[in-house]
Design an enzyme around this catalytic site. Structure first.
Site, short mmCIF file in Angstrom:
data_model
loop_
_atom_site.label_atom_id
_atom_site.label_comp_id
_atom_site.label_asym_id
_atom_site.label_seq_id
_atom_site.Cartn_x
_atom_site.Cartn_y
_atom_site.Cartn_z
N TRP A 242 92.06 73.54 109.10
CA TRP A 242 91.92 74.95 109.75
C TRP A 242 90.94 75.00 111.01
O TRP A 242 91.15 75.72 111.52
CB TRP A 242 91.35 75.80 108.42
CG TRP A 242 92.57 76.04 107.74
CD1 TRP A 242 92.63 75.62 106.32
CD2 TRP A 242 93.89 76.76 107.78
NE1 TRP A 242 93.66 75.91 105.64
CE2 TRP A 242 94.63 76.64 106.84
CE3 TRP A 242 94.53 77.32 108.95
CZ2 TRP A 242 95.89 77.46 106.44
CZ3 TRP A 242 95.78 77.89 108.82
CH2 TRP A 242 96.30 77.82 107.83
N LYS B 153 93.41 84.35 99.74
CA LYS B 153 93.10 83.21 99.06
C LYS B 153 92.03 83.74 97.80
O LYS B 153 92.51 83.01 96.76
CB LYS B 153 92.32 82.11 100.04
CG LYS B 153 92.81 81.87 101.30
CD LYS B 153 94.19 80.87 101.17
CE LYS B 153 94.91 81.01 102.29
NZ LYS B 153 94.38 80.07 103.53
N ASP C 43 84.71 80.78 109.27
CA ASP C 43 85.72 81.00 108.56
C ASP C 43 85.70 80.75 107.06
O ASP C 43 85.34 79.60 106.62
CB ASP C 43 86.93 80.25 109.27
CG ASP C 43 88.48 80.22 108.44
OD1 ASP C 43 88.35 80.99 107.46
OD2 ASP C 43 89.24 79.70 108.76
C1 PLP Z 1 94.84 80.02 104.85
C2 PLP Z 1 93.77 79.99 105.83
C3 PLP Z 1 93.71 80.43 107.17
C4 PLP Z 1 95.05 81.24 107.72
O1 PLP Z 1 95.17 82.34 106.97
P1 PLP Z 1 96.51 83.24 107.57
O2 PLP Z 1 95.98 84.64 106.72
O3 PLP Z 1 97.54 82.67 106.93
O4 PLP Z 1 96.34 83.45 109.03
C5 PLP Z 1 92.93 80.10 108.07
N1 PLP Z 1 91.48 79.28 107.56
C6 PLP Z 1 91.53 79.09 106.52
C7 PLP Z 1 90.17 78.39 105.85
C8 PLP Z 1 92.45 79.38 105.38
O5 PLP Z 1 92.29 78.85 104.25
#
Ligand code: PLP
Length: 360
Positions: free
Chosen positions: A103, A197, A173
């Site tokens: 990511w 998530k 993030d």
């Molecule tokens: C799933 C995820 C993303 C992407 O998320 P989307 O909502 O599908 O764009 C980005 N960063 C991390 C750490 C993730 O687990």
């Protein structure tokens, strides 16, 4: 099990608290006397305004978000933020990114389209199985921010100690660890995450950003890409993801009732320990991440033999455990044990894996 539901170990969209799903079910046909379902409501209505206001306030209470931070609800998931961050926060056109897995790599690739990216540290040498030492990074004076992915969902590594940014703004993030433990918001310039998530339905990102970082001189950017537009319109410049915001609000209330993020962290530590203790004594399975940097949320593990891994996945599926296949870049298996995964689910999975091990 009530409702005959499976234990769902998906990395996202992921399992939700049953109590929240039940509440949503009960409000489906008529939300609190409005005569409508939330998905049928005008986002400009009083009743919806109260839903989004309460969601924001409950999130502020949970995380202790200081008044000089804005909370924004933006569509496009976490992925859109990979672009919005450099577009909005690169004043000098330069930022330091730490590469710790899939990511952060994606975020780096997008940021490179906007400005200069300096990879301050990387754990690529060992296939992203640890967090590199970031206590003394080489950060140019004019770098606009330092970027991390605080929990790598695919590689299963997490930051237990934030990098030393030497006074630079930290951007994180938190998608796959959002609300899993207490967080000192003022350590960051910006925290963001896709909610699917650890909180709610896909398609929504929550952005927590310090007010002084929001620029209003970026009028050349497409409107939707400007934080100032979202901030100025209370996250309602256009129709927001009303449904996802409503569900997230339910989860915030659920977490408050549970005792907040301190209580959640205790539960998460206890739950992950069940799994890691199993891995550490198993002769068949082993975790892929160094113990110090293991995620509480995403646990990749392998047998060391791809055919046997496939057998394990089929075996667990038959026993009622879903979505344990590891991401193709790591292989093996991955158990995502987010806030809403009950300890019972982890204990039952460990019992199943023990049984498999005994049979092989
Ligand atoms: C799933 C995820 C993303 C992407 O998320 P989307 O909502 O599908 O764009 C980005 N960063 C991390 C750490 C993730 O687990």
């Amino acid at each position: 099990m009530k409702y005959n539901r499976t234990y769902n170990f998906s990395a996202g969209p992921a399992t939700m608290p049953e109590e929240v799903l039940e509440e949503i079910r009960d409000e489906m046909m008529n939300y609190k006397g409005s005569g409508m379902c939330v998905m049928e409501m005008s986002h400009r209505s009083k009743v919806y305004q109260q839903i989004i206001d309460e969601a924001e306030q409950d999130l502020r209470d949970l995380m202790g978000i200081p008044d000089n931070y804005k909370v924004l609800f933006i569509q496009g998931g976490a992925t859109l933020q990979f672009s919005m961050i450099p577009m909005n926060l690169m004043k000098n056109g330069k930022a330091v990114y730490i590469e710790t897995g899939a990511w952060s790599k994606k975020a780096i690739a997008e940021a490179k389209k906007v400005g200069e990216v300096i990879v301050g540290a990387s754990s690529k040498d060992k296939n992203y199985t640890y967090i590199p030492d970031c206590s003394d990074l080489d950060i140019p004076e004019d770098a606009d921010y330092v970027y991390i992915c605080e929990n790598e969902t695919i590689h299963g590594v997490t930051w237990n100690k934030l990098p030393n940014t030497k006074g630079h703004v930290l951007v994180s993030d938190q998608s796959s660890m959002f609300l899993s433990k207490p967080c000192n918001v003022s350590d960051y310039g910006m925290i963001y995450g896709g909610v699917q998530k650890n909180i709610g339905p896909a398609g929504l990102a929550i952005v927590i950003v310090r007010e002084d970082l929001i620029r209003d001189d970026l009028t050349d950017l497409p409107v939707y890409m400007q934080y100032s537009i979202h901030a100025g319109a209370g996250s309602m410049y256009n129709t927001p993801n009303c449904w996802a915001i409503y569900v997230c609000g339910k989860v915030f209330k659920y977490l408050k009732k549970l005792g907040g993020l301190e209580a959640m962290e205790k539960i998460n530590i206890d739950k992950a320990k069940v799994f890691y203790d199993f891995l550490d004594q198993s002769k068949l399975f082993k975790g892929t991440v160094v113990p110090e940097d293991r995620s509480l949320m995403n646990i990749p593990f392998v047998t060391g033999d791809a055919d046997l891994d496939a057998e394990v996945i089929a075996y667990t599926k038959k026993a009622g455990f879903e979505n344990l296949k590891g991401h193709k870049s790591v292989g093996g298996l991955r158990a995502s044990v987010y806030n809403a995964m009950p300890k019972d689910g982890v204990v039952a999975l460990v019992d199943c894996l023990k049984k498999f091990e005994a049979e092989h």
